[in-house]
Design an enzyme around this catalytic site. Structure first.
Site, PDB file in Angstrom:
ATOM      1  CE  LYS A 287      -3.852  -2.373   2.337  1.00 29.45           C
ATOM      2  NZ  LYS A 287      -4.644  -2.485   3.603  1.00 29.45           N
TER       3      LYS A 287
ATOM      4  CE1 TYR B  61      -9.120  -3.656   0.378  1.00 29.10           C
ATOM      5  CE2 TYR B  61      -8.377  -1.570  -0.540  1.00 29.10           C
ATOM      6  CZ  TYR B  61      -8.124  -2.724   0.177  1.00 29.10           C
ATOM      7  OH  TYR B  61      -6.874  -2.959   0.701  1.00 29.10           O
TER       8      TYR B  61
ATOM      9  CG  PHE C 104     -13.400   0.557   7.243  1.00 33.10           C
ATOM     10  CD1 PHE C 104     -12.768   0.014   6.122  1.00 33.10           C
ATOM     11  CD2 PHE C 104     -14.117  -0.300   8.074  1.00 33.10           C
ATOM     12  CE1 PHE C 104     -12.841  -1.328   5.826  1.00 33.10           C
ATOM     13  CE2 PHE C 104     -14.202  -1.660   7.785  1.00 33.10           C
ATOM     14  CZ  PHE C 104     -13.561  -2.175   6.650  1.00 33.10           C
TER      15      PHE C 104
ATOM     16  CG  ASN D  68      -3.480  -2.649   7.097  1.00 33.68           C
ATOM     17  OD1 ASN D  68      -3.431  -2.081   6.006  1.00 33.68           O
ATOM     18  ND2 ASN D  68      -4.437  -3.482   7.418  1.00 33.68           N
TER      19      ASN D  68
ATOM     20  CG  HIS E 155      -4.783  -6.415  -0.544  1.00 34.08           C
ATOM     21  ND1 HIS E 155      -6.026  -6.566   0.029  1.00 34.08           N
ATOM     22  CD2 HIS E 155      -4.773  -7.216  -1.642  1.00 34.08           C
ATOM     23  CE1 HIS E 155      -6.729  -7.422  -0.711  1.00 34.08           C
ATOM     24  NE2 HIS E 155      -5.991  -7.829  -1.726  1.00 34.08           N
TER      25      HIS E 155
ATOM     26  CD  GLU F 247      -8.100  -9.344  -4.126  1.00 33.62           C
ATOM     27  OE1 GLU F 247      -6.935  -9.694  -3.855  1.00 33.62           O
ATOM     28  OE2 GLU F 247      -8.964  -9.162  -3.254  1.00 33.62           O
TER      29      GLU F 247
HETATM   30  N1  UDP Z   1      -9.697  -1.355   7.448  1.00 34.71           N
HETATM   31  C1  UDP Z   1      -9.854  -0.211   8.193  1.00 34.71           C
HETATM   32  N2  UDP Z   1     -10.670  -0.262   9.313  1.00 34.71           N
HETATM   33  C2  UDP Z   1     -11.294  -1.406   9.693  1.00 34.71           C
HETATM   34  C3  UDP Z   1     -11.126  -2.578   8.931  1.00 34.71           C
HETATM   35  C4  UDP Z   1     -10.302  -2.517   7.804  1.00 34.71           C
HETATM   36  O1  UDP Z   1      -9.312   0.831   7.872  1.00 34.71           O
HETATM   37  O2  UDP Z   1     -11.996  -1.391  10.714  1.00 34.71           O
HETATM   38  C5  UDP Z   1      -8.836  -1.321   6.243  1.00 34.71           C
HETATM   39  C6  UDP Z   1      -7.490  -1.992   6.473  1.00 34.71           C
HETATM   40  O3  UDP Z   1      -6.484  -1.224   5.800  1.00 34.71           O
HETATM   41  C7  UDP Z   1      -7.665  -3.341   5.822  1.00 34.71           C
HETATM   42  C8  UDP Z   1      -8.591  -2.990   4.656  1.00 34.71           C
HETATM   43  O4  UDP Z   1      -9.476  -2.010   5.184  1.00 34.71           O
HETATM   44  O5  UDP Z   1      -6.438  -3.891   5.407  1.00 34.71           O
HETATM   45  C9  UDP Z   1      -9.393  -4.132   4.090  1.00 34.71           C
HETATM   46  O6  UDP Z   1     -10.109  -4.750   5.133  1.00 34.71           O
HETATM   47  P1  UDP Z   1     -10.160  -6.337   5.262  1.00 34.71           P
HETATM   48  O7  UDP Z   1     -11.175  -6.672   6.294  1.00 34.71           O
HETATM   49  O8  UDP Z   1     -10.330  -6.938   3.901  1.00 34.71           O
HETATM   50  O9  UDP Z   1      -8.709  -6.688   5.864  1.00 34.71           O
HETATM   51  P2  UDP Z   1      -7.439  -7.405   5.177  1.00 34.71           P
HETATM   52  O10 UDP Z   1      -7.971  -8.456   4.250  1.00 34.71           O
HETATM   53  O11 UDP Z   1      -6.653  -6.332   4.482  1.00 34.71           O
HETATM   54  O12 UDP Z   1      -6.672  -7.988   6.335  1.00 34.71           O
HETATM   55 MG    MG Z   2      -9.342  -8.280   2.717  1.00 33.53          MG
END
Ligand code: UDP
Ligand code: MG
Length: 148
Positions: A9, A49, A57, A112, A115, A126
């Site tokens: 990211k 997304y 969010f 974080n 991805h 994807e």
């Molecule tokens: N995210 C966030 N707040 C939340 C949950 C997710 O900002 O409460 C962001 C975070 O950067 C995350 C992304 O949205 O990596 C996608 O969410 P997902 O649940 O798919 O998590 P991932 O698969 O990336 O672990």
């Molecule tokens: Mg995810």
């Protein structure tokens, strides 16, 4: 062979973590099959997304992803989807174990660093979205040193 979509990211790119992150996947033994540095537009990030569009969010997440270039990659290997998620660590860096990428390099959930696809099916979607031009066809000459 299984493939997954991994994206460093904008924060990971800005913080100079590209080499470190690629190294972790390489050293594990996975094969790099696609790689590009790209800044995506809002509509594209919303597509990536789309499953999260109802989340509170969502808008902040899209702003984050379009805030600078990302490194989009395809990695290949046995169980690479699940193992890739383990290498990445839990979504919230507060819960990510030390030794994982998020555990070692991130603090806030909205920054974080990386991805990774969450299932073989979403990986296929994807990869098709991010690499419509297709990916490299090659086989590492180390294959028989990594797989029995
Ligand atoms: N995210 C966030 N707040 C939340 C949950 C997710 O900002 O409460 C962001 C975070 O950067 C995350 C992304 O949205 O990596 C996608 O969410 P997902 O649940 O798919 O998590 P991932 O698969 O990336 O672990
Ligand atoms: Mg995810």
């Amino acid at each position: 062979m299984e493939q997954t979509f991994i994206m460093i990211k904008p924060d990971g790119v800005q913080r100079g973590l590209v080499g470190e992150i690629i190294g972790r996947f390489e050293q594990k033994g996975f094969t790099l099959k696609g790689l590009k540095l790209i800044t995506v537009e809002r509509h594209f990030a919303e597509q990536h997304y789309a499953d999260l569009s109802a989340k509170p969010f969502f808008n902040k997440l899209v702003e984050y992803i379009i805030s600078g270039p990302v490194v989009a990659m395809v990695w290949e290997g046995k169980n690479v989807v699940v193992t890739g998620r383990k290498i990445i660590g839990a979504t919230n860096p507060s819960d990510s174990a030390p030794g994982t990428i998020r555990g070692d390099y991130a603090i806030d959930i909205g920054r974080n660093v990386i991805h990774g696809s969450d299932a073989v099916e979403s990986a296929k979607k994807e990869i098709a979205l991010w690499f419509p031009e297709g990916i490299a066809e090659w086989r590492s000459s180390l294959h028989s040193w990594i797989y029995e």
